[in-house]
Motif scaffolding. Structure first.
Motif, PDB file in Angstrom:
ATOM      1  N   TRP A  51       0.826  -1.200   0.000  1.00 55.57           N
ATOM      2  CA  TRP A  51       0.000   0.000   0.000  1.00 55.57           C
ATOM      3  C   TRP A  51       0.865   1.259   0.000  1.00 55.57           C
ATOM      4  CZ3 TRP A  51      -4.018   2.259  -1.498  1.00 55.57           C
ATOM      5  CH2 TRP A  51      -4.442   3.470  -0.950  1.00 55.57           C
ATOM      6  N   ASP A  52       0.559   2.156  -0.914  1.00 56.87           N
ATOM      7  CA  ASP A  52       1.284   3.412  -1.072  1.00 56.87           C
ATOM      8  C   ASP A  52       0.262   4.491  -1.395  1.00 56.87           C
ATOM      9  OD1 ASP A  52       2.738   5.614  -1.936  1.00 56.87           O
ATOM     10  OD2 ASP A  52       4.243   4.423  -2.994  1.00 56.87           O
ATOM     11  N   PRO A  53      -0.148   5.282  -0.403  1.00 55.68           N
ATOM     12  CA  PRO A  53      -1.205   6.273  -0.652  1.00 55.68           C
ATOM     13  C   PRO A  53      -0.809   7.314  -1.678  1.00 55.68           C
ATOM     14  CG  PRO A  53      -0.194   6.601   1.511  1.00 55.68           C
ATOM     15  CD  PRO A  53       0.304   5.300   0.998  1.00 55.68           C
ATOM     16  N   ASP A  54       0.449   7.693  -1.714  1.00 51.40           N
ATOM     17  CA  ASP A  54       0.886   8.696  -2.689  1.00 51.40           C
ATOM     18  C   ASP A  54       0.769   8.154  -4.114  1.00 51.40           C
ATOM     19  OD1 ASP A  54       1.464  10.490  -0.649  1.00 51.40           O
ATOM     20  OD2 ASP A  54       3.523   9.782  -0.458  1.00 51.40           O
ATOM     21  N   LYS A  55       1.162   6.897  -4.302  1.00 50.96           N
ATOM     22  CA  LYS A  55       1.047   6.279  -5.623  1.00 50.96           C
ATOM     23  C   LYS A  55      -0.411   6.131  -6.026  1.00 50.96           C
ATOM     24  CE  LYS A  55       2.190   3.910  -9.311  1.00 50.96           C
ATOM     25  NZ  LYS A  55       2.692   4.610 -10.520  1.00 50.96           N
ATOM     26  N   ALA A  56      -1.258   5.706  -5.078  1.00 50.43           N
ATOM     27  CA  ALA A  56      -2.680   5.561  -5.373  1.00 50.43           C
ATOM     28  C   ALA A  56      -3.283   6.898  -5.798  1.00 50.43           C
ATOM     29  CB  ALA A  56      -3.416   5.002  -4.156  1.00 50.43           C
ATOM     30  N   LEU A  57      -2.934   7.949  -5.082  1.00 48.93           N
ATOM     31  CA  LEU A  57      -3.467   9.271  -5.410  1.00 48.93           C
ATOM     32  C   LEU A  57      -2.967   9.742  -6.769  1.00 48.93           C
ATOM     33  CD1 LEU A  57      -5.175  11.635  -4.496  1.00 48.93           C
ATOM     34  CD2 LEU A  57      -3.168  12.562  -3.316  1.00 48.93           C
ATOM     35  N   ALA A  58      -1.692   9.495  -7.047  1.00 50.92           N
ATOM     36  CA  ALA A  58      -1.146   9.883  -8.349  1.00 50.92           C
ATOM     37  C   ALA A  58      -1.845   9.135  -9.478  1.00 50.92           C
ATOM     38  CB  ALA A  58       0.360   9.613  -8.377  1.00 50.92           C
ATOM     39  N   ASN A  59      -2.152   7.863  -9.257  1.00 50.93           N
ATOM     40  CA  ASN A  59      -2.874   7.090 -10.265  1.00 50.93           C
ATOM     41  C   ASN A  59      -4.257   7.685 -10.532  1.00 50.93           C
ATOM     42  OD1 ASN A  59      -0.727   5.307 -10.413  1.00 50.93           O
ATOM     43  ND2 ASN A  59      -1.683   3.743  -9.139  1.00 50.93           N
ATOM     44  N   LEU A  60      -4.969   8.024  -9.457  1.00 52.69           N
ATOM     45  CA  LEU A  60      -6.310   8.591  -9.609  1.00 52.69           C
ATOM     46  C   LEU A  60      -6.271   9.922 -10.364  1.00 52.69           C
ATOM     47  CD1 LEU A  60      -7.673   7.868  -6.018  1.00 52.69           C
ATOM     48  CD2 LEU A  60      -8.571   6.884  -8.126  1.00 52.69           C
ATOM     49  N   LEU A  61      -5.272  10.733 -10.057  1.00 57.60           N
ATOM     50  CA  LEU A  61      -5.186  12.067 -10.654  1.00 57.60           C
ATOM     51  C   LEU A  61      -4.604  12.053 -12.065  1.00 57.60           C
ATOM     52  CD1 LEU A  61      -3.917  14.080  -7.554  1.00 57.60           C
ATOM     53  CD2 LEU A  61      -6.204  14.148  -8.568  1.00 57.60           C
ATOM     54  N   SER A  62      -4.144  10.885 -12.522  1.00 61.15           N
ATOM     55  CA  SER A  62      -3.541  10.813 -13.852  1.00 61.15           C
ATOM     56  C   SER A  62      -4.561  11.061 -14.963  1.00 61.15           C
ATOM     57  CB  SER A  62      -2.871   9.455 -14.061  1.00 61.15           C
ATOM     58  OG  SER A  62      -3.842   8.410 -14.067  1.00 61.15           O
ATOM     59  N   ASP A  63      -5.844  10.887 -14.634  1.00 54.55           N
ATOM     60  CA  ASP A  63      -6.917  11.173 -15.598  1.00 54.55           C
ATOM     61  C   ASP A  63      -7.914  12.091 -14.902  1.00 54.55           C
ATOM     62  OD1 ASP A  63      -8.840  11.255 -17.535  1.00 54.55           O
ATOM     63  OD2 ASP A  63      -9.180   9.090 -17.651  1.00 54.55           O
ATOM     64  N   PRO A  64      -7.603  13.385 -14.800  1.00 53.69           N
ATOM     65  CA  PRO A  64      -8.408  14.299 -13.985  1.00 53.69           C
ATOM     66  C   PRO A  64      -9.831  14.495 -14.477  1.00 53.69           C
ATOM     67  CG  PRO A  64      -6.808  15.512 -15.293  1.00 53.69           C
ATOM     68  CD  PRO A  64      -6.469  14.060 -15.442  1.00 53.69           C
ATOM     69  N   ASP A  65     -10.116  14.170 -15.738  1.00 50.81           N
ATOM     70  CA  ASP A  65     -11.465  14.359 -16.268  1.00 50.81           C
ATOM     71  C   ASP A  65     -12.367  13.152 -16.016  1.00 50.81           C
ATOM     72  OD1 ASP A  65     -10.809  16.877 -17.276  1.00 50.81           O
ATOM     73  OD2 ASP A  65     -10.068  16.017 -19.158  1.00 50.81           O
ATOM     74  N   ARG A  66     -11.820  12.087 -15.516  1.00 54.99           N
ATOM     75  CA  ARG A  66     -12.606  10.873 -15.312  1.00 54.99           C
ATOM     76  C   ARG A  66     -13.483  11.004 -14.073  1.00 54.99           C
ATOM     77  NH1 ARG A  66     -10.224   4.672 -15.082  1.00 54.99           N
ATOM     78  NH2 ARG A  66     -12.183   3.659 -15.675  1.00 54.99           N
ATOM     79  N   ALA A  67     -14.695  10.473 -14.142  1.00 55.56           N
ATOM     80  CA  ALA A  67     -15.602  10.514 -12.996  1.00 55.56           C
ATOM     81  C   ALA A  67     -14.990   9.764 -11.816  1.00 55.56           C
ATOM     82  CB  ALA A  67     -16.948   9.907 -13.362  1.00 55.56           C
ATOM     83  N   LEU A  68     -15.140  10.320 -10.626  1.00 53.64           N
ATOM     84  CA  LEU A  68     -14.518   9.744  -9.437  1.00 53.64           C
ATOM     85  C   LEU A  68     -14.955   8.306  -9.208  1.00 53.64           C
ATOM     86  CD1 LEU A  68     -12.846   9.958  -6.858  1.00 53.64           C
ATOM     87  CD2 LEU A  68     -14.860  10.966  -5.734  1.00 53.64           C
ATOM     88  N   GLY A  69     -16.248   8.022  -9.362  1.00 52.98           N
ATOM     89  CA  GLY A  69     -16.743   6.673  -9.131  1.00 52.98           C
ATOM     90  C   GLY A  69     -16.076   5.653 -10.027  1.00 52.98           C
ATOM     91  N   GLU A  70     -15.895   5.995 -11.294  1.00 54.98           N
ATOM     92  CA  GLU A  70     -15.240   5.088 -12.231  1.00 54.98           C
ATOM     93  C   GLU A  70     -13.759   4.924 -11.891  1.00 54.98           C
ATOM     94  OE1 GLU A  70     -16.485   3.235 -15.109  1.00 54.98           O
ATOM     95  OE2 GLU A  70     -18.058   3.490 -13.625  1.00 54.98           O
ATOM     96  N   ALA A  71     -13.125   6.006 -11.501  1.00 60.69           N
ATOM     97  CA  ALA A  71     -11.704   5.944 -11.158  1.00 60.69           C
ATOM     98  C   ALA A  71     -11.472   5.067  -9.931  1.00 60.69           C
ATOM     99  CB  ALA A  71     -11.169   7.350 -10.914  1.00 60.69           C
ATOM    100  N   LEU A  72     -12.379   5.123  -8.957  1.00 56.75           N
ATOM    101  CA  LEU A  72     -12.228   4.307  -7.753  1.00 56.75           C
ATOM    102  C   LEU A  72     -12.401   2.823  -8.056  1.00 56.75           C
ATOM    103  CD1 LEU A  72     -14.187   6.450  -5.126  1.00 56.75           C
ATOM    104  CD2 LEU A  72     -11.710   6.087  -5.236  1.00 56.75           C
ATOM    105  N   LEU A  73     -13.246   2.496  -9.023  1.00 50.01           N
ATOM    106  CA  LEU A  73     -13.464   1.092  -9.372  1.00 50.01           C
ATOM    107  C   LEU A  73     -12.335   0.510 -10.207  1.00 50.01           C
ATOM    108  CD1 LEU A  73     -17.255   0.811 -10.283  1.00 50.01           C
ATOM    109  CD2 LEU A  73     -16.115   0.080  -8.200  1.00 50.01           C
TER     110      LEU A  73
END
Length: 278
Positions: A133-155
């Motif tokens: 587990w790496d919270p910084d890496k997880a956050l960077a992955n989520l933010l790599s596509d800033p236009d994507r809907a949050l729900g889809e990005a979390l899944l």
């Protein structure tokens, strides 16, 4: 669909039943492995990786399985009646002198060299319940596509591994945003807190027989499965709509008052988006 906490529980049951014991029964009921015999091998450990289960065996082999929508592993004592489903739904049987593990309705079952496990799980992001587990890496992955809907990005398990539809809806409620808000549109303080919140929810629930996000005994979940019922915070009726690429039913729940922001109008078609990876 089982999520990271329930997969963690299933893996622990398998590990406790099989690890350290020699297989006396082996039956893989998929054509590719119909003649494969694993008897005589010691089960070394059973490890979760996101929503994947890795059963590692003596001799450098790993049995990889994924539960998806309704797969399961059941553990039985000698002589106990198998109750996980009809016989034609059994995909795998691993037995020792003391316990038998039976895999029902497993859509993914493959035998790998342990050294090649990355072929099955190497695409996954940091595991919310894993040692990587790496919270910084997880956050960077989520933010790599800033236009994507949050729900889809979390899944999308490539971003962080372990979140399913229930936790997706509950996380968005706790952040007070709709699942349709673009990841890049999250307030900065929510963005930083998101990985911590996700990990906390899964960690709290991995030891629980019943998933709870509210901390209340009279109501386990804030929004998931509560369409048409009053919000526990404000009393507004909870809404539900499908979110995704249109190929799967992914009901998403939210409170239109507590979670302001973009959301589909009743009856509006959903905009296709990238398919979340398991």
């Amino acid at each position: 669909m089982p999520e990271g906490d329930t997969v963690w529980q299933a893996t622990r049951r398998l590990h406790n039943a099989l690890a350290g014991h020699v297989l006396t029964l082996s039956d893989l009921r998929v054509p590719k492995y119909a003649l494969t015999d694993l008897t005589g091998r010691t089960v070394l450990d059973v490890t979760p990786r996101g929503k994947h289960l890795l059963t590692r065996l003596e001799g450098g082999l790993t049995l990889h399985s994924h539960l998806r929508m309704d797969g399961s592993w059941k553990i039985y004592a000698p002589g106990e009646r198998w109750r996980g489903g009809p016989g034609h739904q059994i995909r795998a049987i691993l037995g020792t002198e003391e316990r038998t593990a039976v895999g029902y309705r497993l859509p993914v079952l493959e035998l790998l060299h342990t050294a090649d496990e990355d072929r099955a799980v190497g695409h996954l992001g940091p595991d919310l319940l894993g040692p990587d587990w790496d919270p910084d890496k997880a956050l960077a992955n989520l933010l790599s596509d800033p236009d994507r809907a949050l729900g889809e990005a979390l899944l999308d398990q490539r971003n962080l591994a372990g979140i399913g539809n229930v936790f997706k809806s509950e996380i968005c409620f706790l952040l007070r945003v709709t699942p349709w808000i673009p990841v890049g549109g999250l307030p900065a303080e929510y963005t930083v807190y998101l990985p911590t919140l996700a990990k906390k929810l899964l960690e709290v629930n991995r030891e629980r027989p019943t998933r709870i996000t509210t901390g209340r005994r009279d109501q386990n979940l804030f929004v998931y499965g509560r369409a048409g019922r009053p919000c526990l915070r404000c009393g507004t009726r909870i809404r539900v709509a499908n979110q995704g690429d249109g190929s799967r039913e992914r009901p998403t729940y939210w409170c239109p008052t507590c979670q302001p922001g973009p959301s589909p109008q009743p009856g509006a078609p959903q905009r296709p988006g990238p398919t979340p990876t398991r």
